[in-house]
Design an enzyme around this catalytic site. Structure first.
Site, PDB file in Angstrom:
ATOM      1  N   SER A   1       7.467  -2.819   5.250  1.00  0.00           N
ATOM      2  CA  SER A   1       8.781  -3.450   5.400  1.00  0.00           C
ATOM      3  C   SER A   1       9.659  -2.663   6.354  1.00  0.00           C
ATOM      4  O   SER A   1      10.375  -3.251   7.187  1.00  0.00           O
ATOM      5  CB  SER A   1       9.468  -3.595   4.041  1.00  0.00           C
ATOM      6  OG  SER A   1       9.649  -2.347   3.412  1.00  0.00           O
TER       7      SER A   1
ATOM      8  N   ASP B   1      11.667   6.006   4.786  1.00  0.00           N
ATOM      9  CA  ASP B   1      10.737   5.095   5.450  1.00  0.00           C
ATOM     10  C   ASP B   1      11.251   4.679   6.818  1.00  0.00           C
ATOM     11  O   ASP B   1      10.520   4.686   7.820  1.00  0.00           O
ATOM     12  CB  ASP B   1      10.502   3.862   4.591  1.00  0.00           C
ATOM     13  CG  ASP B   1       9.796   4.174   3.293  1.00  0.00           C
ATOM     14  OD1 ASP B   1       9.371   5.331   3.116  1.00  0.00           O
ATOM     15  OD2 ASP B   1       9.673   3.270   2.454  1.00  0.00           O
TER      16      ASP B   1
ATOM     17  N   ALA C   1       0.815  -1.217   0.000  1.00  0.00           N
ATOM     18  CA  ALA C   1       0.000   0.000   0.000  1.00  0.00           C
ATOM     19  C   ALA C   1       0.850   1.269   0.000  1.00  0.00           C
ATOM     20  O   ALA C   1       0.318   2.366   0.095  1.00  0.00           O
ATOM     21  CB  ALA C   1      -0.926   0.009   1.211  1.00  0.00           C
TER      22      ALA C   1
END
Length: 397
Positions: free
Chosen positions: A138, A182, A133
């Site tokens: 991860s 991230d 998405a």
């Protein structure tokens, strides 16, 4: 990985402790959590030493962990239909595993490669971060594993240091050439704030992001699709950006001021660089500028005015970087037609999620309109939920 539908669900501390005890015969030494993230603005800029502005989601990966001294790593996920994966930590090799276990195993490999004395672990993981998405499922797995091992082994690493190691795990062990955003978002975001991150030196600023106080809502529209076109496309865009930087004689595209973008594009054309390289350069330099514009608007207390900036970002991702898809475009155009202040795809693209900035009073209508538009197009029903700025990685017990 199959994810549970709720924000808590399998991600509760009690649930992972009970399952850890069932799997390994004793309770864990502790429980840790690390969130997924959504990026407000600044896409494909992090591997160009640029600026990003993510915020942590309430959706999280939770890990129950205990140390081992026999150089064995045992991994289990509540979200995968398989048993415990057992690995010898001395035999861990990059690109040796393409499954879910590569993410936590890669963290162990990265820690040991950096000289940290990790001698093994029992790990049980559960996550509520949707996979595929564009919400960093991860990175959440990597960061929660890194934080747990940092605490248990007394390594003394900071959040940014853990993020760098987690990124190395994904880049070198898993083989995904992601930037640092991230992992930094999962490790360093704080509740009620967006993270203004300079990905070159990892300097950061926590920017207050109180949507409710301004009568606003930020929606995440998970299209629940992932197109095969995205396989390898991220690496191709990265290569094009690096080619543009080399041709312009700079370390990274972050070093091209927005005011000099037209001249830079002319130089690339004169040098015979491809249209793809020029489009990638235009997107990255302009998106860095959009981050700066958004920060200025937030500092001025005018979050509503950031809506059109988000929409500009979508047009750039769609037309210059060419990483959107019909489902994402439909979510954005429908949201805007229903009265949203701004909308754009977020993450790597070719599926995944969009974000929508809307008045609180219009959020239900926007949600209804997008759902109906997807049904009319015979698309998979989207999953739509509010993005609430949530805490970063932390120990739960």
């Amino acid at each position: 990985m199959k994810q549970s539908g709720g924000v808590e669900g399998a991600g509760s501390a009690v649930g992972v402790v009970d399952e850890f005890r069932r799997l390994y015969g004793a309770g864990p030494e502790g429980v840790w959590a690390a969130p997924g993230r959504v990026n407000l603005i600044g896409e494909y800029t992090d591997f160009n030493d640029g600026f990003v502005m993510p915020l942590a989601l309430p959706h999280r990966a939770v890990a129950a962990v205990s140390r081992r001294t026999d150089r064995i790593l045992r991994l289990h996920s509540a979200d995968v239909a398989e048993g415990v994966v057992q690995l010898g930590i001395d035999a861990l090799e990059p690109r040796s595993d393409t499954g879910w276990a590569a993410y936590p195993a890669g963290v162990v490999w990265a820690l040991r490669a950096a000289g940290h004395p990790v001698t093994g672990a029992d790990v049980h993981l559960a996550s509520t971060v949707p996979t595929g998405a564009g919400l960093s499922s991860s990175a959440a797995l990597e960061v929660v594993t890194a934080l747990a091992l940092n605490d248990l082994y007394g390594l003394g690493l900071t959040g940014p240091e853990l993020a760098v190691l987690a990124q190395r795990a994904e880049n070198e062990f898993v083989g995904v050439p992601c930037g640092i955003m991230d992992q930094m978002a999962s490790a360093c975001c704080t509740e009620g704030h967006a993270l203004h991150l300079d990905t070159r030196d990892l300097s950061q600023r926590q920017v207050p992001f109180d949507l409710a106080a301004q009568g606003l809502r930020l929606l995440v529209v998970d299209t629940r699709v992932k197109h095969a076109l995205g396989d390898g496309a991220y690496a191709a865009r990265r290569a094009a950006c690096e080619a543009g930087a080399r041709a312009l004689g700079v370390r990274a595209l972050r070093d091209i001021p927005y005011a000099q973008l037209p001249a830079a594009l002319d130089r690339l054309a004169a040098a015979g660089e491809s249209e793809e390289v020029r489009r990638c350069v235009r997107h990255v330099v302009s998106d860095d500028h959009r981050v700066e514009r958004t920060i200025a608007l937030l500092d001025a207390g005018d979050l509503r005015a950031a809506g059109p900036v988000l929409t500009e970002g979508h047009a750039s991702l769609r037309d210059d970087l060419r990483v959107s898809c019909p489902e994402l475009d439909l979510a954005v155009t429908t949201a805007l037609a229903a009265g949203a202040l701004g909308a754009r795809m977020t993450g790597g693209g070719f599926g995944g999620s969009a974000i929508v900035l809307t008045e609180e009073s219009a959020a239900d209508q926007v949600t209804k309109s997008i759902t109906e538009a997807f049904a009319s197009a015979s698309y998979t029903p989207p999953r739509i939920f509010p993005a609430t700025p949530s805490p970063g990685a932390r120990r739960l017990s």
